[in-house]
Design an enzyme around this catalytic site. Structure first.
Site, PDB file in Angstrom:
ATOM      1  N   GLY A  94       4.918   7.372   2.978  1.00 34.72           N
ATOM      2  CA  GLY A  94       6.229   6.198   2.039  1.00 34.72           C
ATOM      3  C   GLY A  94       5.597   4.669   1.945  1.00 34.72           C
ATOM      4  O   GLY A  94       4.225   4.898   2.271  1.00 34.72           O
ATOM      5  N   GLU A 152       1.029   7.743   3.715  1.00 30.17           N
ATOM      6  CA  GLU A 152       0.992   9.262   3.267  1.00 30.17           C
ATOM      7  C   GLU A 152       1.982   9.713   3.024  1.00 30.17           C
ATOM      8  O   GLU A 152       2.805  10.576   2.492  1.00 30.17           O
ATOM      9  CB  GLU A 152       0.510  10.224   4.272  1.00 30.17           C
ATOM     10  N   GLY A 173       0.973  -1.498   0.254  1.00 27.94           N
ATOM     11  CA  GLY A 173       0.171   0.158  -0.306  1.00 27.94           C
ATOM     12  C   GLY A 173       0.646   0.609   0.072  1.00 27.94           C
ATOM     13  O   GLY A 173       2.456   1.362  -0.141  1.00 27.94           O
ATOM     14  N   ALA A 174       0.182   2.212   0.323  1.00 27.37           N
ATOM     15  CA  ALA A 174       0.784   3.330   0.295  1.00 27.37           C
ATOM     16  C   ALA A 174       0.520   4.564   0.991  1.00 27.37           C
ATOM     17  O   ALA A 174      -0.258   4.800   0.686  1.00 27.37           O
ATOM     18  CB  ALA A 174       0.841   4.208  -1.248  1.00 27.37           C
ATOM     19  N   ASP A 186     -10.852   9.854  12.646  1.00 19.65           N
ATOM     20  CA  ASP A 186     -11.177  10.213  10.892  1.00 19.65           C
ATOM     21  C   ASP A 186     -10.900   8.154  10.989  1.00 19.65           C
ATOM     22  O   ASP A 186     -10.703   7.601  10.393  1.00 19.65           O
ATOM     23  CB  ASP A 186      -9.688   9.725  10.507  1.00 19.65           C
TER      24      ASP A 186
END
Ligand code: AMP
Length: 907
Positions: A556, A554, A551-552, A669
């Protein structure tokens, strides 16, 4: 250089070409001794043997009338070694004869034959040498002299590289040459080969083979392609991954099992994986019974419900010691009887526990397939059960003094000191009793039902509020503060305080005492690096192996990988990395997530394994969640998960959120995309970065107040005036419930953020997802109450969901789908707002044109017919995919309510 008679250049023309030659032809004179010497020829240091190739012409003596008796038809080749060029100095005696050179064909009067002869000059050892030619009375012309030595050319043979090698001389042993294996090849014996005197390679020993993960392609070792592997060094080619395994990596040494398939450690790691056996499920009913008299604790449990098709179940016990904020492994002091691993009985006795610590025991069931068979994959169902045990040993801390630190007409504040405790931060429960000053009346009032967290300070103040009914009764009081053991047996009375008070004094009820905040905002630390070190374990990067990008984030890439800390088992982990070029601020923001996560320890909160901060590439290492983010997971399994299971997942999320809210942590969130799912379908809350709402979340939208907020998930008061509380988290939880029950559908579909805010303000709420149990939808609506004080708390939500799960019958009543109470449904009319004219136009508008034929074949050709269809009918005409079925059914429901697609639902 010439000696004796004339010797010099002559030019010949032969077949049109010009030749420069040295020639002599003293055939009629006796005792000829004519010499021609070369210049100094430097020798290659390794060339002990050189070849001399001569081209020459010899005249037939018979072609000279009368001279044939003394005429010669041969000449001699000489050599002389020297370490230096001696210039024109020439001494015949220094030359050694190499050979007599005779022509193969002699040249007569009318034709000419050029001869070529090669001779070897062997045993050379000096820096150079001269060649000389002796004529003894022949008629010869020397056309050319070529001096050379032979080499075996540089070569790659059987994956070994051998350098160019000068061939050895005659009668010498063959030159032995050592080689090196090509890149990614190796050999047990160092590769060797022989160079023959003729410059040919012969007899290689020591075979190089491509290393594991590589195969031989044209004298080189190439990585196995994805989907294939090679486990050992051999000359074999890479093999395709066996059944139920796969690898996306180049150069794979093994193929890990696909999700849901396993290998036992006894299975060959190169073999297929099986879906028939699975890791066992969690041990059940774990309980702990204290035996204080013998200073031990008995943990017992019942075997897992699902043995995973195996009968080799064993258990292991792990212990964590928590001191209010930080949990850490208990270490070696704790004794287990019969042991902590490979337990075959569902019971273990634990001793040597320290007093006043909160212990968490994790019992894990294992079987042959619990191991990470492929070395890359975590077992499908890692089983663990956590219990919290407050174990108080024999020596509680002591109260050393107590003071009155404040008072009003109806309350007083007390403070007391405790003796130094075994650990800096302990949970200690106090019980307070007070006595009427003079009489023996004793009123016992437990001060708190919960725990007081002392957080390392030695004095604690508690405000005691008056008890109304005691008003005006007593003029003085006597306070006893007692430490209490878990089983409510009083074990220590330490201090008393007597005071003659001018006012009535009363004591409070525990509910009025605010729990101390236990979550520590890393921002309160001046140096955020100190916070990280306090709450997270530093990991050495060499203990981490990154395997695959999953996954990516925020900051890296996020990798799947393995953590192998010394003395601990390998664990599958997720590794968040910080991309290069970050600023110090970004690094601190990145690590703040670890500072926050490290303070939590709960089954439904993503567990922090540790951080790498002391090396250039900072990393955050957390437990690995095989099924990734919840929204994706649900979309991929649309319709495949029962309501009961979905509610079970929600229960887990709610339990995690209850834990966070108990610690006074507001998430801000909460959304399905920030929940991770493991192989047991356990859900864990993640995403704790300080800047996460601001930066990380693609749903984050700037509001007029400047902050970035994920509008669809956020409570109105948080959007309007940034009032983020556990109650606003409850609103978000309601949205997560909706996402879960709708299998990852986007809340409010394609409505814009602006439309969503407007609708919510006008009291619209999301409609019940299809097949959603009524009780679950009712709970959602409660979470979305405008008045945040009226929303349930996470504790209430957990209890309610537990209740539903205990009586699955309660999930059978399905919430009505009533479009009139709901926010706009997807595509309920043509783009111009007018009703659809044809079935195909309608299907196209909801992107379901592929079913046009199904409708036509079933004779449904007019919209009026469509409006009559029930979910069952849609299934019957061949719409099977749950997502499609839903889309079509929702749309029909929406069509029925053409008159008012947006109508009020009173909440
Ligand atoms: P994040 O930066 O936390 O949003 O992570 C980005 C993505 O990486 C997530 O959406 C997941 O797909 C994946 N991911 C993050 N943490 C984990 C984990 N512990 N286990 C599995 N996948 C993860």
């Amino acid at each position: 250089m010439a000696s004796g008679d004339e010797l010099g250049w002559l030019t010949w023309t032969l077949n049109g070409s010009q030749f420069y030659t040295y020639s002599i032809c003293n055939v009629e004179e006796r005792e000829q001794d004519n010499w021609l010497r070369t210049t100094f020829i430097q020798r290659h240091p390794l060339a002990s043997r050189v070849f001399v190739e001569l081209k020459f012409i010899v005249r037939d003596c018979n072609s000279f009338d009368g001279a044939s008796l003394i005429c010669k038809e041969t000449f001699n080749l000489y050599t002389s070694e020297s370490d230096a060029d001696v210039g024109t100095t020439f001494r015949k005696s220094q030359f050694k004869k190499v050979a007599t050179i005779a022509p193969d064909e002699i040249t007569g009067k009318n034709e000419m034959h050029i001869n070529t002869e090669t001779r070897v000059v062997d045993g050379l050892s000096r820096k150079g040498f001269y060649l000389a030619f002796q004529d003894i009375g022949a008629c010869i012309a020397l056309l050319s002299v070529r001096v050379f030595y032979k080499t075996c050319p540089g070569t790659v043979q059987n994956l070994a590289t051998f350098p160019e090698t000068v061939a050895g001389g005659e009668n010498q042993p063959l030159t032995k040459v050592s080689g090196v294996c090509v890149d990614n090849a190796a050999s047990e014996e160092s590769p060797r080969i022989y160079c023959t005197e003729e410059g040919k390679w012969a007899v290689q020993v020591g075979q190089c083979q491509c290393k594991p993960g590589y195969e031989e392609v044209k004298d080189a070792c190439q990585e196995c392609r994805p989907g294939s592997f090679k486990a050992e060094a051999s000359s074999d080619a890479c093999e395709p991954c066996p059944a139920n395994t796969d690898t996306l990596q180049h150069g794979a040494v093994l193929c890990p099992c696909k999700d849901g398939f396993f290998r036992a450690p006894t299975d060959p790691s190169t073999g297929p994986c099986s879906g028939e056996t699975r890791p066992p499920s969690a041990p059940r009913d774990l309980s702990a019974v204290r035996q204080p008299s013998v200073g031990r604790l008995i943990l017992s449990w019942t075997p897992p419900e699902d043995t995973g098709g195996r009968n080799d179940i064993t258990y292991s016990v792990e212990c964590q010691r928590c001191d209010g904020v930080v949990c850490q492994p208990c270490g070696e002091r704790v004794r287990y009887e019969p042991g902590s691993t490979k337990l075959t009985e569902a019971r273990v006795s634990v001793s040597e526990l320290e007093a006043h610590l909160n212990y968490t025991f994790i019992v894990q069931a294992h079987s042959g397939v619990s191991q990470w068979a492929s070395g890359a994959q975590r077992p499908a169902s890692r089983s663990n059960v956590t219990i919290f045990l407050h174990y108080t040993g024999e020596h509680p801390p002591q109260i050393t003094s107590m003071r009155l630190v404040g008072q009003t007409s109806t309350s007083l504040a007390l403070s007391w000191d405790v003796s130094p405790r075994p650990r800096a931060q302990l949970h200690i429960r106090y019980k307070l009793t007070y006595h009427k000053k003079v009489s023996i009346f004793s009123y016992r009032q437990p001060l708190s039902k919960g725990h007081f967290f002392l957080n390392g300070c030695s004095s604690v103040g508690i405000l005691l509020k008056a008890l109304e009914q005691k008003k005006n009764c007593y003029k003085g009081f006597h306070v006893l503060l007692m430490l209490k053991e878990e089983n409510n047996k009083e074990i220590k009375k330490r201090n008393s305080h007597t005071r003659q008070g001018p006012e009535d004094t009363y004591f409070s009820t525990p509910e009025q005492l605010k729990p101390l905040k236990t979550y520590v905002d890393p921002h309160t630390y001046e140096d955020p690096n100190v916070a990280v070190l306090k709450f997270a374990t530093e990991i050495h990067p060499s203990h981490i192996t990154k395997q695959k990008v999953i996954g990516a984030g925020e900051f890296g890439e996020v990798y799947r990988g393995i953590l192998k800390a010394p003395g601990r088992k390998e664990v599958a982990v997720a590794i968040k990395t910080l991309k290069p070029g970050y600023t110090e601020k970004q690094r601190q923001d990145f690590l703040s997530e670890a500072s926050i996560m490290g303070q939590f320890s709960h089954q439904n909160i993503i567990r922090l394994e540790g951080v790498v901060t002391k090396f250039k590439h900072a990393m955050i290492v957390t437990e690995y969640m095989e099924n990734g983010a919840l929204d994706r997971y649900l979309r991929d399994h649309d319709g495949e998960i029962s309501s009961f299971q979905l509610v079970g997942m929600l229960r887990g999320i709610a339990a995690g959120m209850k834990y966070l809210s108990d610690m006074s942590y507001v998430h801000r969130d909460l959304a399905a995309r920030n929940i991770l799912v493991n192989n047991n379908m356990e859900c864990k809350v993640s995403d704790f970065g300080l800047s996460r709402v601001l930066e990380d979340d693609p749903e984050g939208t700037y509001t007029t107040s400047g902050g970035k907020i994920p509008i669809r998930w956020t409570a109105p008061e948080a959007i309007a005036y940034r009032k983020f509380t556990s109650a606003s988290d409850v609103w978000s939880f309601g949205i997560v419930m909706w996402e879960v029950m709708a299998f990852g559908e986007r809340p409010y579909w394609d409505m814009s953020n602006h439309e969503v805010m407007k609708a919510i303000n006008e009291a619209f709420r999301l409609p019940a997802p299809m097949d959603c149990p009524s009780a679950v939808y009712q709970l959602m609506l409660q979470c979305w109450l405008q008045d945040r004080a009226k929303r349930p708390r996470f504790g209430d939500i957990v209890s309610l969901l537990d209740k539903l799960l205990r009586s699955p019958e309660s999930l059978k009543t399905i919430a009505d789908f009533d479009p009139r109470v709901s926010i706009r449904l997807p595509s309920t009319s043509g783009s111009d707002g007018s009703p659809f004219r044809s079935v195909s136009e309608w299907l196209e508008s909801i992107k379901m044109s592929q079913y046009s034929e199904n409708f036509t074949c079933a004779g449904i050709v007019a919209m009026e017919q469509v409006l009559q269809m029930k979910t069952e009918d849609i299934k019957n005409i061949g719409v099977r995919l749950p997502g499609h079925l839903k889309r079509i059914a929702y749309s029909i429901l929406g069509l029925k309510d053409q008159t008012s697609t947006l109508s009020v639902f009173a909440v």
